[in-house]
Design a protein around this motif. Structure first.
Motif, PDB file in Angstrom:
ATOM      1  N   ASP A 377       0.785  -1.071  -0.091  1.00  0.00           N
ATOM      2  CA  ASP A 377      -0.045   0.127  -0.113  1.00  0.00           C
ATOM      3  C   ASP A 377       0.952   1.148   0.181  1.00  0.00           C
ATOM      4  OD1 ASP A 377      -2.102  -1.606   0.156  1.00  0.00           O
ATOM      5  OD2 ASP A 377      -2.522  -1.404   2.400  1.00  0.00           O
ATOM      6  N   ASN A 498      -7.891   1.424  -6.182  1.00  0.00           N
ATOM      7  CA  ASN A 498      -8.251   0.057  -5.510  1.00  0.00           C
ATOM      8  C   ASN A 498      -9.115  -0.682  -6.249  1.00  0.00           C
ATOM      9  OD1 ASN A 498      -7.905  -1.633  -2.929  1.00  0.00           O
ATOM     10  ND2 ASN A 498     -10.195  -1.189  -2.844  1.00  0.00           N
ATOM     11  N   GLY A 499     -10.197   0.294  -6.806  1.00  0.00           N
ATOM     12  CA  GLY A 499     -11.111  -0.809  -7.411  1.00  0.00           C
ATOM     13  C   GLY A 499     -10.606  -1.525  -8.782  1.00  0.00           C
ATOM     14  N   LYS A 501      -7.302  -2.463  -8.717  1.00  0.00           N
ATOM     15  CA  LYS A 501      -6.603  -3.728  -8.424  1.00  0.00           C
ATOM     16  C   LYS A 501      -7.402  -4.829  -8.148  1.00  0.00           C
ATOM     17  CE  LYS A 501      -3.437  -4.726  -4.824  1.00  0.00           C
ATOM     18  NZ  LYS A 501      -2.706  -3.946  -3.624  1.00  0.00           N
ATOM     19  N   CYS A 502      -8.527  -4.425  -7.688  1.00  0.00           N
ATOM     20  CA  CYS A 502      -9.588  -5.785  -7.323  1.00  0.00           C
ATOM     21  C   CYS A 502      -9.903  -6.246  -8.725  1.00  0.00           C
ATOM     22  CB  CYS A 502     -10.674  -5.233  -6.586  1.00  0.00           C
ATOM     23  SG  CYS A 502     -10.342  -4.644  -4.991  1.00  0.00           S
ATOM     24  N   LEU A 503      -9.866  -5.659  -9.631  1.00  0.00           N
ATOM     25  CA  LEU A 503     -10.241  -6.104 -11.123  1.00  0.00           C
ATOM     26  C   LEU A 503      -9.500  -6.655 -11.671  1.00  0.00           C
ATOM     27  CD1 LEU A 503     -12.973  -3.310 -12.520  1.00  0.00           C
ATOM     28  CD2 LEU A 503     -13.469  -5.502 -11.405  1.00  0.00           C
TER      29      LEU A 503
END
Length: 576
Positions: A377, A498-499, A501-503
């Motif tokens: 992070d 972050n969104g 990265k989640c995808l």
């Protein structure tokens, strides 16, 4: 030393432990809100916990006479001015005095019983004055300023606040952050970036000769990457050639990078047990190395490792079957083996290379653990910050740094927060105040956003900035952004990153202005397909021509030639 001093030391140590526990509770009740004060609060907690451990260890070893586990463990002397310097492991323990162990002499028991009798039944004035003289003598020898035990002048909250300020001064002198790190929010890898540039440009270098002078590297021979690209590729050790890895500078670079990460974690997260975490990484690496799971980078070492593992297994199986009566024969065999090893001079060199590569692989594994897990992070926030700073001037960066530091101090200033709460409460309670909640509908009928002065902004500015337009980003969890400027800015902020990265999609410029998850996935799929199409396939894209002028793909030509349909001839190649 008299037994009364021993009892007094035990009492003072217990008081110090109790005070440290109260300080820990106080810190937990008053949690910090910003990065700066969270880091310092963790260091204060670590200071109190270490104090508790040291006092408890001292009581266990020197007061209660309990030996520590382990022969190599040394007794810890607490860092306290209340304990006399002459105290050591030979001091009579409290248990031995009061429980009457064999080490205790009868004179000591009589002395302690006499003191207890005088304290319990003070029938004479002489016993009182003798006891007072002993206390005065003790405090004269070991005079200290006892700040944390005098609670008669201030409340417990004020006392804890004083202790917090005293510990904070000690911590600030030892915990230092650079302006780039911003109290542990980002990492500062500029020194390692310069070392990496020197490493990749060390060899080989194209050079020119000027009238027999020394070789001077040309600009074309120097590889240049910017700091942002270095942050994106810092953990891609598989792209570094073996020639670079064999140099001594590469090992020095890895050791310096690992040392910085460990120091950064120690400064930002002092409550983490770094030694245990590093030890766990080493154990996992040793296990994978023995099993041959070395990764693609070190795949060329796998046959050597498997051979060594097989030799070790054979040696362990043959060892129980050896006969002790054949020791002379074993010595002859070992001498013959040594001669063979001397003849094979390359074996020792190969083993040395394997050990050298193993040390490099271990350093890379530790650094990868920091980059992919422990500091992932922080690295991502550093990338965003570097990209923002590249769009601003030096003066703007300095002003932004000062603003953030001032905001950190104000958000954690309890007095300032209390004044702000009182100010808001007074404003809400006064209906004549134009900024009051009760007067908001009257003075702000259009529900315009408030400006820096706390008043609604002009309507023309509201329309010019497009603050009435709502942008909903599905990737950010259907979060709403008002105004085009805020919408443009959010693509580089943590929520959108972050969104993405989640995808499993990189947050690059190609995906800006894309707010739907389906659109982002389709674009990523098309980009991957285009990359595969542009990839050169020698068997399908290279064409050859036979002697009669017929054109075939290379794979078709090879198949027909093997079957005898095409005669041997010189092939004329051409690319699509």
């Amino acid at each position: 030393m008299s037994n009364s001093l021993l009892v007094e030391q035990a009492r003072l140590s217990h008081v110090d432990i109790e005070q440290a526990i109260k300080s820990v509770v106080y810190e937990i009740k008053h949690r910090a809100k910003t990065q700066k004060h969270m880091v310092y609060q963790n260091h204060r907690l670590n200071h109190h916990l270490q104090q508790i451990q040291e006092k408890a260890q001292y009581l266990k070893e020197n007061i209660y006479g309990v030996a520590s586990s382990g022969d190599d463990h040394q007794k810890q002397q607490p860092n306290s001015s209340h304990v006399p310097s002459g105290t050591n492991g030979t001091t009579t323990s409290v248990n031995s005095v009061f429980l009457g162990s064999p080490e205790t002499t009868s004179d000591q028991l009589k002395s302690v019983r006499a003191q207890l009798t005088e304290t319990t039944f003070p029938n004479t004035i002489s016993s009182f004055y003798s006891r007072m003289a002993e206390i005065k003598e003790y405090h004269r020898k070991f005079a200290v300023k006892i700040e944390n035990r005098n609670t008669s002048e201030s409340s417990d909250e004020q006392l804890q606040s004083k202790i917090q300020q005293r510990v904070q001064k000690e911590i600030e002198s030892g915990v230092v952050f650079s302006d780039e790190e911003l109290y542990g929010r980002y990492v500062d890898l500029h020194a390692h970036y310069n070392a990496f540039l020197d490493l990749i440009n060390e060899k080989p270098l194209e050079s020119v000769t000027n009238n027999g002078a020394e070789n001077i590297p040309t600009p074309a021979s120097i590889q240049q990457i910017d700091y942002m690209e270095y942050l994106n590729t810092i953990g891609q050790f598989d792209k570094i050639s073996l020639d670079v890895k064999n140099s001594e500078k590469y090992k020095t670079y890895l050791e310096g990078l690992l040392s910085y990460f460990i120091d950064f974690m120690t400064r930002t997260q002092p409550l983490m047990n770094m030694q245990k975490m590093i030890h766990d990484v080493e154990e996992d690496f040793d296990k994978n190395w023995r099993e041959g799971n070395v990764g693609e980078v070190w795949a060329f070492l796998k046959p050597t490792l498997m051979k060594q593992q097989g030799e070790q297994n054979n040696a362990s199986q043959q060892k129980p079957q050896m006969n002790t009566n054949n020791s002379g024969q074993q010595q002859q065999n070992s001498a013959a083996e040594q001669k063979k090893k001397k003849r094979r001079g390359g074996k020792r060199k190969s083993l040395h290379n394997v050990e050298k590569m193993r040390a490099l692989a271990l350093l890379e594994a530790k650094i990868s653990k920091f980059l992919q897990d422990w500091l992932a992070d922080v690295i991502q926030q550093t990338k965003v910050n570097v990209e923002k700073k590249s769009t601003r001037t030096w003066e703007e960066n300095q002003a932004e740094l000062e603003r953030i530091e001032k905001q950190m101090d104000l958000e954690d200033d309890e007095e300032y927060q209390r004044q702000q709460r009182e100010k808001r409460a007074a404003s809400m309670a006064n209906p004549d105040d134009p900024l009051s909640k009760y007067a908001s509908k009257k003075n702000n009928p259009l529900n315009l956003p408030l400006g820096p002065d706390g008043k609604p902004i002009p309507y023309w500015l509201y329309k010019w900035q497009g603050l009435g337009n709502e942008y909903i980003c599905e990737i950010c969890g259907n979060h709403s952004y008002w105004g085009h400027r805020e919408f443009e800015r959010h693509f580089q902020e943590w929520r959108h990153a972050n969104g993405m990265k989640c995808l499993g999609i990189p947050n690059t410029r190609h995906f800006h202005h894309i707010t739907k998850i389906k659109d982002a996935l389709d674009l990523w799929k098309n980009m991957q397909q285009q990359e595969q199409q542009q990839h050169w396939d020698e068997g399908e894209m290279e064409e050859v021509e036979d002697e009669e002028g017929n054109v075939y793909t290379k794979q078709t030509y090879i198949d027909l030639k093997k079957q005898g349909y095409i005669k041997e001839s010189k092939d004329t190649k051409r690319q699509k």
